[in-house]
Design an enzyme around this catalytic site. Structure first.
Site, PDB file in Angstrom:
ATOM      1  CD  GLU A   1     -26.800  -5.743  -0.832  1.00  0.00           C
ATOM      2  OE1 GLU A   1     -26.821  -4.993   0.158  1.00  0.00           O
ATOM      3  OE2 GLU A   1     -26.272  -5.431  -1.920  1.00  0.00           O
TER       4      GLU A   1
ATOM      5  CG  LEU B   1       0.376   7.621 -14.491  1.00  0.00           C
ATOM      6  CD1 LEU B   1      -0.196   8.883 -13.858  1.00  0.00           C
ATOM      7  CD2 LEU B   1       1.388   6.967 -13.552  1.00  0.00           C
TER       8      LEU B   1
ATOM      9  CB  ALA C   1      16.124   8.200  -9.457  1.00  0.00           C
TER      10      ALA C   1
END
Length: 377
Positions: free
Chosen positions: A63, A215, A173
């Site tokens: 806002e 990561l 895998a």
């Protein structure tokens, strides 16, 4: 929809304006925790005069951002805000007061804020100031964006999305563990975008040892400083020389482990000296309680967690009833029964015990596909 004298398209459709605010809100996902991701659009005579979205914690809310851009044009305008404006002094002043002082005449809100510091008081304050409040526009869409925030407030746990990248037969895998790469570049880039929309990435120690991942989100313009990396490592096998530990000073790493002997305490001290946070389960624990882990993550303010572990972690999270969404990437290939499965055995006796999901979307990514699913409650 009409055109004003300056040639600008204008509209008084509240749904269109709210959808624009919701699009802005999504920009905050993965960056603004522990706060909710909020968007705001200021509309004067059908024309958008200000836009904003929540900035990282401690910086302006949606806002305030939108009002600053609207400046004097906010006087007598309508504000479309994707969540009830806050009405308390935190790291930033109350958004209700900013809207009142700017002379906003109407506020359109999809849903109230469950945070007890707000919980209807924002709406009440606006009405007391003579501002018209319209509640309920695009409620479902707004709830979806902030589902993680709502879960943290109401159930003391974040949202968990399980990411899986498999062959057609559900393998991640080969029998030797080779997995790079099953899916193509477009799918992998999309996975990084999903990673970027979450506050944290979670894996198990098996994935950490097998892949030695960083990561991080490796896309241009995306910062990793606030994105936590979480490892479930009951036996504390993560080596000091791995990529996660080596980068812990720059990008946060938290390990959840079980209590242990003096040797394990020394390992914990060594990890902590490298910047890794180590959370140890209670003294009687013999395996990690994932509900406890989820609660600890919520206490730290995390709202959205991207689960990228292997079959063991996926199965454990499903059994603990913690997976809210699944992002399933599929490549048009087959490995066979001797490959590694995406999800380990759940040991179910009856079909009624199966975790079930509803398809939210299906997207083609080159030769691969991405299916987003949500847990049926």
């Amino acid at each position: 929809m009409t055109t004003d004298p300056a040639g600008t398209l204008t509209t008084d459709d509240p749904t269109n304006h709210m959808k624009a605010a919701l699009n802005l809100a999504q920009r905050g996902l993965g960056n603004v925790w522990p706060n909710p991701a909020v968007g705001c659009v200021i509309v004067q005579n059908g024309r958008v005069v200000g836009r904003g979205w929540t900035q990282p914690s401690g910086l302006p809310h949606a806002e305030t951002e939108a009002l600053q851009r609207a400046a004097d044009l906010a006087q007598g305008a309508t504000a479309y805000v994707t969540l009830e404006p806050c009405n308390h002094q935190g790291q930033t002043p109350p958004c209700t007061e900013a809207l009142i002082e700017a002379g906003i005449k109407k506020v359109v809100i999809p849903t109230s804020d469950p945070d007890l510091r707000v919980a209807g008081t924002g709406i009440t304050r606006l009405k007391e100031a003579g501002i018209d409040v319209d509640l309920g526009v695009c409620r479902a869409e707004a709830n979806q964006i902030n589902q993680g925030f709502f879960l943290r407030v109401e159930l003391q746990r974040p949202l968990f999305m399980l990411k899986i990248a498999t062959t057609l037969d559900g393998k991640i895998a080969t029998q030797t563990g080779e997995s790079q790469w099953i899916t193509g570049e477009m799918a992998r880039r999309t996975a990084h975008l999903l990673r970027a929309s979450h506050d944290a990435v979670l894996i198990g120690s098996g994935t950490a040892l097998a892949d030695n991942p960083s990561l991080t989100c490796r896309l241009p313009g995306i910062s990793n400083e606030r994105r936590h990396r979480i490892v479930l490592d009951g036996r504390l096998r993560l080596p000091i020389e791995c990529n996660l530990v080596k980068t812990a000073q720059k990008v946060p790493v938290t390990i959840f482990t079980l209590p242990g002997n003096e040797e394990k305490q020394n390992q914990i001290a060594l990890l902590e000296s490298q910047g890794v946070a180590v959370r140890v389960a209670h003294q009687e624990a013999t395996q990690l309680d994932l509900v406890w882990v989820a609660g600890e993550l919520a206490k730290s303010g995390l709202t959205r967690v991207f689960v990228e572990g292997g079959g063991t972690v996926a199965a454990a999270m499903l059994k603990a009833n913690l997976i809210d969404e699944v992002a399933w990437f599929r490549a048009p290939s087959v490995i066979g029964n001797d490959g590694l499965s995406a999800i380990d055995g759940l040991k179910l006796d009856k079909l009624a015990e199966m975790p079930t999901f509803a398809r939210k979307s299906l997207t083609q990514l080159g030769e691969d596909s991405l299916e987003i699913l949500t847990r049926k409650r």
